[in-house]
Motif scaffolding. Structure first.
Motif, PDB file in Angstrom:
ATOM      1  N   ALA A 113       0.760  -1.187   0.180  1.00  0.00           N
ATOM      2  CA  ALA A 113       0.097   0.017  -0.010  1.00  0.00           C
ATOM      3  C   ALA A 113       0.806   1.217   0.071  1.00  0.00           C
ATOM      4  N   ALA A 114       1.962   1.334   0.947  1.00  0.00           N
ATOM      5  CA  ALA A 114       2.913   2.413   0.793  1.00  0.00           C
ATOM      6  C   ALA A 114       3.532   2.495  -0.589  1.00  0.00           C
ATOM      7  N   SER A 115       4.022   1.398  -1.044  1.00  0.00           N
ATOM      8  CA  SER A 115       4.565   1.645  -2.454  1.00  0.00           C
ATOM      9  C   SER A 115       3.750   2.098  -3.461  1.00  0.00           C
ATOM     10  N   LEU A 116       2.369   1.765  -3.336  1.00  0.00           N
ATOM     11  CA  LEU A 116       1.429   2.206  -4.455  1.00  0.00           C
ATOM     12  C   LEU A 116       1.133   3.865  -4.025  1.00  0.00           C
ATOM     13  N   HIS A 117       1.272   4.063  -2.856  1.00  0.00           N
ATOM     14  CA  HIS A 117       1.001   5.601  -2.614  1.00  0.00           C
ATOM     15  C   HIS A 117       2.071   6.330  -3.292  1.00  0.00           C
ATOM     16  N   ARG A 118       3.471   5.669  -3.184  1.00  0.00           N
ATOM     17  CA  ARG A 118       4.729   6.213  -3.396  1.00  0.00           C
ATOM     18  C   ARG A 118       4.560   6.523  -5.148  1.00  0.00           C
ATOM     19  N   ARG A 119       3.993   5.503  -5.896  1.00  0.00           N
ATOM     20  CA  ARG A 119       3.841   5.454  -7.336  1.00  0.00           C
ATOM     21  C   ARG A 119       2.728   6.670  -7.738  1.00  0.00           C
ATOM     22  N   LEU A 120       1.736   6.490  -6.852  1.00  0.00           N
ATOM     23  CA  LEU A 120       0.775   7.658  -7.269  1.00  0.00           C
ATOM     24  C   LEU A 120       0.995   8.971  -7.071  1.00  0.00           C
ATOM     25  N   THR A 121       1.930   9.400  -6.024  1.00  0.00           N
ATOM     26  CA  THR A 121       2.167  10.654  -5.612  1.00  0.00           C
ATOM     27  C   THR A 121       3.217  11.044  -6.721  1.00  0.00           C
ATOM     28  N   GLU A 122       4.332  10.105  -7.417  1.00  0.00           N
ATOM     29  CA  GLU A 122       5.155  10.258  -8.235  1.00  0.00           C
ATOM     30  C   GLU A 122       4.642  10.654  -9.668  1.00  0.00           C
ATOM     31  N   ARG A 123       3.409   9.798  -9.896  1.00  0.00           N
ATOM     32  CA  ARG A 123       2.785  10.125 -11.333  1.00  0.00           C
ATOM     33  C   ARG A 123       2.218  11.434 -10.983  1.00  0.00           C
ATOM     34  N   ALA A 124       1.394  11.995 -10.052  1.00  0.00           N
ATOM     35  CA  ALA A 124       0.737  13.226  -9.922  1.00  0.00           C
ATOM     36  C   ALA A 124       1.975  14.434 -10.027  1.00  0.00           C
ATOM     37  N   VAL A 125       2.744  14.218  -9.372  1.00  0.00           N
ATOM     38  CA  VAL A 125       3.959  15.118  -9.358  1.00  0.00           C
ATOM     39  C   VAL A 125       4.375  15.391 -10.845  1.00  0.00           C
ATOM     40  N   ALA A 126       4.474  14.160 -11.713  1.00  0.00           N
ATOM     41  CA  ALA A 126       4.933  14.361 -12.987  1.00  0.00           C
ATOM     42  C   ALA A 126       3.903  15.018 -13.960  1.00  0.00           C
ATOM     43  N   THR A 127       2.595  14.769 -13.613  1.00  0.00           N
ATOM     44  CA  THR A 127       1.522  15.398 -14.317  1.00  0.00           C
ATOM     45  C   THR A 127       1.699  16.876 -14.050  1.00  0.00           C
ATOM     46  N   LEU A 128       1.663  17.413 -12.855  1.00  0.00           N
ATOM     47  CA  LEU A 128       1.725  18.850 -12.475  1.00  0.00           C
ATOM     48  C   LEU A 128       2.990  19.390 -13.139  1.00  0.00           C
ATOM     49  N   ARG A 129       3.856  18.751 -13.109  1.00  0.00           N
ATOM     50  CA  ARG A 129       5.270  19.361 -13.802  1.00  0.00           C
ATOM     51  C   ARG A 129       5.018  19.561 -15.124  1.00  0.00           C
ATOM     52  N   ALA A 130       4.266  18.393 -15.954  1.00  0.00           N
ATOM     53  CA  ALA A 130       4.223  18.585 -17.385  1.00  0.00           C
ATOM     54  C   ALA A 130       3.234  19.791 -17.401  1.00  0.00           C
ATOM     55  N   ALA A 131       2.638  20.302 -16.647  1.00  0.00           N
ATOM     56  CA  ALA A 131       1.400  21.556 -16.905  1.00  0.00           C
ATOM     57  C   ALA A 131       2.458  22.744 -16.777  1.00  0.00           C
ATOM     58  N   GLY A 132       3.677  22.745 -16.503  1.00  0.00           N
ATOM     59  CA  GLY A 132       4.346  23.815 -16.653  1.00  0.00           C
ATOM     60  C   GLY A 132       4.502  24.780 -15.529  1.00  0.00           C
ATOM     61  N   ARG A 133       3.809  24.625 -14.654  1.00  0.00           N
ATOM     62  CA  ARG A 133       3.264  25.593 -13.427  1.00  0.00           C
ATOM     63  C   ARG A 133       4.270  25.297 -12.234  1.00  0.00           C
ATOM     64  N   SER A 134       4.378  26.379 -11.301  1.00  0.00           N
ATOM     65  CA  SER A 134       4.925  25.722 -10.165  1.00  0.00           C
ATOM     66  C   SER A 134       3.938  25.100  -9.147  1.00  0.00           C
ATOM     67  N   ILE A 135       4.594  24.288  -8.382  1.00  0.00           N
ATOM     68  CA  ILE A 135       3.891  23.169  -7.391  1.00  0.00           C
ATOM     69  C   ILE A 135       4.222  23.452  -6.159  1.00  0.00           C
ATOM     70  N   GLU A 136       3.013  23.533  -5.365  1.00  0.00           N
ATOM     71  CA  GLU A 136       3.428  23.523  -3.806  1.00  0.00           C
ATOM     72  C   GLU A 136       2.786  22.242  -3.432  1.00  0.00           C
ATOM     73  N   LEU A 137       3.679  21.545  -2.387  1.00  0.00           N
ATOM     74  CA  LEU A 137       3.356  20.134  -1.870  1.00  0.00           C
ATOM     75  C   LEU A 137       2.882  20.773  -0.431  1.00  0.00           C
ATOM     76  N   ARG A 138       1.682  20.102   0.016  1.00  0.00           N
ATOM     77  CA  ARG A 138       1.224  20.245   1.430  1.00  0.00           C
ATOM     78  C   ARG A 138       1.509  18.593   1.844  1.00  0.00           C
ATOM     79  N   THR A 139       2.238  18.438   2.788  1.00  0.00           N
ATOM     80  CA  THR A 139       2.700  17.364   3.322  1.00  0.00           C
ATOM     81  C   THR A 139       2.400  17.046   4.640  1.00  0.00           C
ATOM     82  N   THR A 140       2.580  15.478   4.866  1.00  0.00           N
ATOM     83  CA  THR A 140       2.328  14.964   6.152  1.00  0.00           C
ATOM     84  C   THR A 140       3.104  13.855   6.387  1.00  0.00           C
ATOM     85  N   GLY A 141       3.499  13.252   7.518  1.00  0.00           N
ATOM     86  CA  GLY A 141       3.811  12.003   7.640  1.00  0.00           C
ATOM     87  C   GLY A 141       5.473  12.012   7.709  1.00  0.00           C
TER      88      GLY A 141
END
Length: 196
Positions: A33-61
């Protein structure tokens, strides 16, 4: 309505086994489950980076610097802080225009982000509905703290309640394509490419 580019704010947690994607643990175990979450987050970050906008991460844990070490520079990680989900979202949305997102939507694409930013040029709010009755994206052109207080988070009523509150406050909104998020064991079969 909006002249500045909306901030993209991604909410995520550190992928520690036993603390990430906990609803999936009975089906696949804490490490998977943790590994899946890692891949999901990496996929989301790649999508946001591809949008060419600055990204803010709101983190926990974990300390925000661990997110930078994991996901790279240029993401401005900030701890989500105390309080329930509504309080944490409200803080992140305090400086609009803003587009708030979670990291568990495998089908999120750049076109969804572009459509949300475009909608905020006309509407005070934009919503990306999720199949489970919540939303995967919320964009705001102005502060709307009434969207976050005493919301039934984690239920199938979030989307309907959000729309009802916008209606009550006279705030028109656009809706995007409905997408599914990956939260429950029955969701796993939909994205075999994310399985270990």
């Amino acid at each position: 309505m909006v002249t500045a580019l909306p901030r993209l704010v991604l909410f995520t947690r550190y992928p520690d086994p036993g603390r990430a994607k906990t609803r999936l643990i009975p089906a696949i175990g804490a490490a998977a489950a943790a590994s899946l979450h890692r891949r999901l987050t990496e996929r989301a970050v790649a999508t946001l980076r591809a949008a060419g906008r600055s990204i803010e991460l709101r983190t926990t844990g974990a300390d925000p610097c661990r997110f930078s070490a994991w996901l790279g520079d240029g993401l401005a990680p900030t701890d989500q802080g105390e309080g329930d989900l509504g309080q944490r979202l409200d803080r992140a949305a305090a400086l609009p225009p803003v587009i708030l997102l979670g990291a568990d939507v495998p089908d999120l694409q750049v076109r969804h982000l572009e459509a949300a930013a475009s909608a905020l040029e006309t509407y005070p709010a934009v919503i990306g509905p999720a199949e489970d009755g919540g939303y995967y994206l919320l964009g705001l052109a102005r502060p709307m703290p009434f969207l976050f207080d005493a919301m039934p988070w984690g239920t199938e009523r979030v989307l309907a309640e959000t729309m009802a509150r916008l209606d009550r406050h006279g705030a028109s909104y656009a809706t995007l394509e409905t997408l599914a998020d990956l939260d429950r064991p029955e969701d796993l079969a939909r994205w075999p490419d994310l399985a270990e």
